[in-house]
Design an enzyme around this catalytic site. Structure first.
Site, PDB file in Angstrom:
ATOM      1  CG  HIS A 130     -25.767 -27.145 -69.838  1.00 37.70           C
ATOM      2  ND1 HIS A 130     -25.226 -27.010 -71.099  1.00 37.70           N
ATOM      3  CD2 HIS A 130     -25.715 -28.481 -69.571  1.00 37.70           C
ATOM      4  CE1 HIS A 130     -24.853 -28.184 -71.562  1.00 37.70           C
ATOM      5  NE2 HIS A 130     -25.145 -29.101 -70.646  1.00 37.70           N
ATOM      6  NE  ARG A 137     -26.980 -32.359 -76.256  1.00 35.73           N
ATOM      7  CZ  ARG A 137     -27.941 -33.214 -75.954  1.00 35.73           C
ATOM      8  NH1 ARG A 137     -27.657 -34.485 -75.793  1.00 35.73           N
ATOM      9  NH2 ARG A 137     -29.192 -32.821 -75.835  1.00 35.73           N
ATOM     10  CE1 TYR A 154     -23.755 -35.940 -47.626  1.00 34.80           C
ATOM     11  CE2 TYR A 154     -23.751 -37.278 -49.622  1.00 34.80           C
ATOM     12  CZ  TYR A 154     -24.272 -36.987 -48.361  1.00 34.80           C
ATOM     13  OH  TYR A 154     -25.290 -37.748 -47.859  1.00 34.80           O
TER      14      TYR A 154
END
Length: 841
Positions: free
Chosen positions: A76, A30, A120
Site C-alpha cells: 500500500h 480506495r 506506542y
C-alpha cells in the site's frame, strides 16, 4: 533540442478520460468495499500483511509501526497515517461490531480521542480476522502483482464470515458514497441459512421473509432504532433513512427531583460532542430544566448523568434532548459495494446471495486444490506400496545402477512407475521398510482414498457445497455469536411514545373530596404495627378529605367513574408524581370533568384483554355488567357508563371475568354474596338491576370480587377492623338482604363500615384518614374473626377524623419485607414515631 513527437489532442476527451481514470481508481482502489469480503484494499492489505508476518490471535503483539511499515513497503504505497488510522479503526469496539484487530494500548475512544502514535501501540490479528483468511493458501482466491510487481497480493479474501454486513462500511468516492450499517452475526447467518434452504425458490423470498431473521442493523454502541418501515425500505432497495436514538432512563432523586441517565448513544456519535451540545443548550436557556451535567462513564459502561431542577418534567426534557441534540440521529443507509469491479447498490437479499456465491467458489476451489493434492499423494503411496511389495528387486535394481538418475530410470522401466513415484522410492528412508511403517502407509492410502471419494462427491453435487457453507456458518455463530445490542421500537413515528420512557412500577393514587389527585410510590409508606396512628400522608386543604386510594402501576390505564355514571380515561404515568406530604393537583388538570361531577370509583386496567367485564354498583344497591372493551377508547369528554336514577350515584367498579362471585357490603354491616352470572351483560347506557335490598337509610359502602382462600377485611370509620374468611359468607340470591358481617350493636362505638376489601394473608393494606393520615399494615397482623364480631383497633383515629379509604397492596407489587422509604424520608418517619410515643400532636 529534440522535444519528441508532438500530438494534437481534443482537450475535452483528454479531460474526460483522465477524470474517469481517476474516478475509477478512487472507487475501486480506495473508497468502496468488495461485496464478497466487505473490505477495502487498505483493510485487506493490513490483514494479509499480518497473516504474512505470522501475527495470529495466539501470538505475541507486534508494534503497530512494524505492521504499518510492512503494509507500506509491500502492498500500500500511501501515507503511513492512512494505514495506521485504518488499522486503528479495525481495533475499535465502538466502531466495529466485530473488531478484526486485537489492539493493545490507546487506539482511540468514543469521546473522539485519537489513537496514540504507532510507536506506542501494539496489535495482532483478532480470531475473527483469521476466519477471513482461512484457506487462502489453497488456491481459493486469485492473486495479483503488488504496486511494483515484486510480490503478489490477494484480490479478495476467502471470508468465512459475511463481513460486509457484520461490520458495515463507509466511504466517499467520486460522485458516490457508501454507508453500510453493521449487523448481528447470528441473525445474518440465520438469514443465509434460510436462503440456502430455499435456494430453489430464492426468487420468491421477500425482504419481509428475511426480516424475520434480521430485524434490523445492530450497532456496536447499542441504542434504539425507531420504526421498522425505514429498515424494510433499506433492505428492499439498498437505501433508507434509519432513526437512531440513545438509550436513557429516568431515576428519582431526593426531594422530588429527577435525573436522566444516558447509557447508550447512537452509532458514530462522539460522546464529548454530545455533552458539549447539552451544556451549550443549558447555558443558552433552551434546556432550562437542567441543573447539573456530568460524565460518570467508566469501565463498566457509559453513564451521562443529567440532573434536573425541582418541578421539571423528565419526559419532556428527554424529548427535548432528542429534538435538539444528536441523541437522536439519522443513519443514511446506502449499500453500495463493488460487484465484479463495478459499484452496485445492493438490497439485503442480493448482499447475502453474493456471499453465498463467493463461499461456493471458495469451497469449490479449495476442494479442487485438496483433491489434486490427495491424488498426488495417493499416486506416491501407490508407488511406495509397489516398492514394498517388490522390496528385494527394488533394492537390487538400485544397487546395480551407476547413479541416482540411472536408478530412477531403471525403476520406471522395470516396475512401470512414474518419475514422481520412482523419486519417492529413492527418497524413502530405510526405517519405512519396517512392518509397522508399512501398515502406516497402507492406512494413509486408505484414508486418502476416502478423502478423494468425498471431495469428488462434493464437487459433483453443488447442494453438498451449500451444506458445507451452512456448517461453517453454524460453527461461526456458535464461536463468535452474541446477543443483539440495538433495540428496535416497532413504533413507526419518529417520536417515542411516553410509555417507552417510563419504568413499570407500582404506584398509589390518592383522590380527595375537593378533587386533588397525586401518585406516590407505595414504599414511601413504611409498614407499621397495628393500632398506631400512622404518618402524615397528604397536606390537606381546609374542609378537604381523602376519599379514595387506588393501587396501580405506571403503565396501567386508569378508568375514572363519576357519580353521574360517566367514565373517563388516563394513563397512570400521566398523573403527576408527588411527595408523600404533597396535596397533589386538581383532577380537572387530568380529566375533563363537568361542573358538579365527582369521581367515585377508579379502576386500573393493565390490559383490556385480561378481563371480560366491568361490574358497577351504585350507592342505592343497583348493579350492572358491561364488556370492558367498551371502555378501551374513551374520548376526552368521557362516555356514559351507566344510566342512574335521580337520587342514586355510581360508587364502585371492578373488572370481572364473567364467572366470578360478587360481594356487596353496606355501611350498617350487611354483606351479600352472589354469582356474577345472575347479572346479565348490558349496553353502556343501560340502568342496571337490583343487587341488594337495603334497609332504612343504609347505603352500599363497598363492592368486591370473591377470591379463593381470601378473607373479607372490614374497616370502620373509627379505625376498627377485622378479617373474616369468605367461607363464612353463604352465597345468596341477587337482590336479597344478605347477612351481618359485623356486630351491628357496636356501630355507635366503632362507627359505620367505611371500607371493605377482599385480601390474602400475604398482602398489605394502606389506610388513609379523611385528614390525610396514612397507615400501612400487613394483613397477617390483622386478627381473623367471625362475622358477628366488632374487630380490633387498626388505626388510632384522632378526634374529628375518620377512615376514608383502604388500598390493597398485593405482594407482587409492594413487597411486605420492604422497610425502606423513598426520597430519603426515613428520618422524617422516625421523628413521627418518636412524637407518637411521647403522645404529642
Amino acid at each position: 533540442m529534440d522535444i519528441g513527437t508532438v500530438q494534437s489532442v481534443d482537450i475535452d476527451n483528454e479531460m474526460r478520460t483522465a477524470y474517469m481514470d481517476y474516478a475509477m481508481s478512487v472507487i475501486v482502489s480506495r473508497a468502496l468495499p468488495d461485496a464478497r469480503d466487505g473490505l477495502k484494499p487498505v483493510h485487506r492489505r493490513i490483514l494479509y500483511a499480518m497473516h504474512d508476518m505470522g501475527i495470529r490471535s495466539n501470538t505475541a503483539y507486534k508494534k503497530s509501526a512494524r505492521i504499518v511499515g510492512e503494509v507500506l513497503g509491500k502492498y500500500h504505497p500511501h501515507g503511513d497515517m492512512a494505514v495506521y488510522d485504518a488499522m486503528a479503526r479495525l481495533a475499535q469496539d465502538f466502531s466495529m461490531r466485530y473488531p478484526l484487530v486485537d489492539g493493545q494500548g490507546n487506539f482511540g475512544s468514543i469521546d473522539g480521542d485519537s489513537p496514540a502514535a504507532m510507536r506506542y501501540t501494539e496489535a495482532r490479528m483478532d480470531a475473527r480476522a483469521e476466519e477471513m483468511l482461512v484457506d487462502i493458501d489453497k488456491n481459493t482466491v486469485d492473486f495479483i502483482d503488488n504496486f511494483d510487481g515484486t510480490l503478489q497480493e490477494p484480490m479478495v479474501l476467502p471470508a468465512r464470515l459475511p463481513n460486509m454486513l457484520l461490520n458495515g462500511a463507509s466511504g466517499i468516492a467520486v460522485g458516490m458514497a457508501t454507508n453500510i450499517p453493521p449487523h448481528n452475526l447470528r441473525e445474518i447467518n440465520e438469514a443465509i441459512v434460510y436462503l440456502i434452504d430455499h435456494i430453489d425458490t430464492i426468487d420468491d423470498i421477500t425482504p419481509e421473509d428475511l426480516m424475520k431473521f434480521v430485524p434490523g442493523p445492530d450497532f456496536p454502541t447499542g441504542g434504539v432504532i425507531i420504526g421498522t418501515e425505514a429498515i424494510k425500505q433499506a433492505y428492499s432497495t439498498g437505501r433508507g433513512r434509519i432513526i437512531m436514538r440513545g438509550l436513557a432512563h429516568i431515576e428519582d432523586m431526593r426531594s422530588g427531583r429527577y435525573r436522566i441517565v444516558i447509557t447508550e448513544i447512537p452509532y458514530q456519535l462522539n460522546k464529548t460532542t454530545l455533552i458539549e451540545r447539552i451544556a451549550e443548550l443549558a447555558r443558552s436557556g433552551k434546556l432550562d430544566a437542567i441543573s447539573d451535567l456530568r460524565d460518570e462513564s467508566d469501565r463498566r459502561g457509559m453513564s451521562i448523568v443529567i440532573e434536573l431542577k425541582r418541578g421539571a418534567q423528565p419526559k419532556r426534557v428527554l424529548n427535548q434532548l432528542y429534538k435538539y441534540t444528536a441523541l437522536q440521529s439519522t443513519f443514511g443507509v446506502n449499500n453500495l459495494a463493488l460487484v465484479d469491479g463495478q459499484p452496485r447498490l445492493l438490497p439485503l437479499k442480493r448482499s447475502l446471495q453474493i456471499f453465498i456465491e463467493h463461499r461456493q467458489e471458495i469451497i469449490t476451489r479449495r476442494s479442487q486444490f485438496e483433491l489434486d493434492k490427495a491424488r498426488q499423494r495417493a499416486h506416491i503411496l501407490d508407488g511406495l506400496l509397489i516398492a514394498l511389495a517388490n522390496l528385494d528387486d527394488v533394492i537390487k535394481t538400485i544397487r546395480e545402477s551407476a547413479d541416482a538418475d540411472e536408478a530412477k530410470t531403471n525403476l520406471v522401466t522395470r516396475f512401470k512407475l512414474s518419475e514422481a513415484q520412482a523419486q519417492a522410492i529413492l527418497d524413502m528412508q530405510l526405517r519405512r521398510l519396517a512392518a509397522l511403517e508399512r501398515m502406516k502407509i497402507e492406512e494413509e492410502q486408505r484414508q486418502i482414498k476416502e478423502r478423494i471419494a468425498y471431495l469428488e462427491d462434493l464437487l459433483a453435487n453443488p447442494k453438498k457445497i451449500l451444506t458445507v457453507i451452512k456448517e461453517d456458518l453454524q460453527a461461526m455463530s456458535d464461536k463468535y455469536g452474541d446477543p443483539r445490542r440495538t433495540r428496535i421500537s416497532p413504533d413507526e413515528a419518529e417520536e417515542l411514545n411516553d410509555e417507552d420512557l417510563v419504568p413499570d412500577e407500582p404506584m398509589l393514587i390518592t383522590l380527595t373530596e375537593r378533587g386533588y389527585i397525586k401518585r406516590v410510590s407505595p414504599s414511601v409508606h413504611r409498614t407499621r404495627s397495628r393500632g398506631r396512628r400512622g404518618a402524615s400522608g397528604q397536606t390537606m386543604r381546609d374542609e378537604d378529605e381523602v376519599i379514595m386510594m387506588i393501587n396501580a402501576r405506571t403503565l396501567d390505564t386508569l378508568l375514572f367513574f363519576t357519580d353521574k355514571g360517566k367514565v373517563y380515561s388516563e394513563r397512570v404515568y400521566q398523573i403527576p408524581d408527588a411527595n408523600r406530604t404533597d396535596k397533589g393537583i386538581p383532577l380537572v388538570n387530568v380529566i375533563s370533568l363537568e361542573n358538579g361531577e365527582n369521581v367515585t370509583a377508579a379502576v386500573p386496567v393493565p390490559d383490556f384483554n385480561l378481563a371480560n367485564y366491568c361490574t358497577m354498583v351504585t350507592t342505592l344497591g343497583k348493579i350492572k355488567r358491561v364488556e370492558l372493551s367498551e371502555f378501551s377508547s374513551v374520548r376526552n369528554s368521557g362516555l356514559i357508563a351507566m344510566n342512574l336514577d335521580n337520587d342514586d350515584t355510581l360508587g364502585w367498579v371492578r373488572p370481572t371475568s364473567g364467572k366470578d362471585e360478587i360481594m356487596i357490603i353496606t355501611a350498617q354491616g350487611r354483606a351479600l354474596r352472589f354469582e356474577e352470572k345472575e347479572v346479565r351483560a348490558m349496553g353502556r347506557q343501560a340502568g342496571g338491576v337490583r343487587a341488594i335490598t337495603l334497609r332504612g337509610k343504609d347505603r352500599v359502602t363497598a363492592m368486591e370480587v370473591v377470591e379463593p382462600e381470601g378473607s373479607l377485611l372490614i374497616v370502620t370509620e373509627n379505625g376498627y377492623g377485622k378479617r373474616t374468611p369468605l367461607s363464612e359468607y353463604p352465597s345468596k340470591g341477587r337482590g336479597t338482604g344478605g347477612v351481618y358481617t359485623i356486630d351491628h350493636t357496636a356501630l355507635p362505638k366503632i362507627g359505620h363500615i367505611a371500607a371493605a376489601r377482599v385480601v390474602q394473608t400475604k398482602d398489605e393494606i394502606t389506610l388513609i384518614s379523611a385528614g390525610g393520615i396514612v397507615l400501612r399494615l400487613k394483613v397477617k397482623d390483622i386478627s381473623e374473626q367471625g362475622r358477628s364480631t366488632r374487630g380490633v383497633r387498626l388505626m388510632d383515629i384522632l378526634k374529628g377524623d375518620s377512615v376514608a379509604a383502604l388500598a390493597r397492596l398485593e405482594k407482587t407489587s409492594a413487597p411486605a419485607s420492604s422497610m425502606e422509604t423513598a426520597n430519603g424520608e426515613d428520618a422524617v418517619e422516625e421523628t413521627e414515631e418518636m412524637i407518637e410515643e411521647n403522645g404529642e400532636e
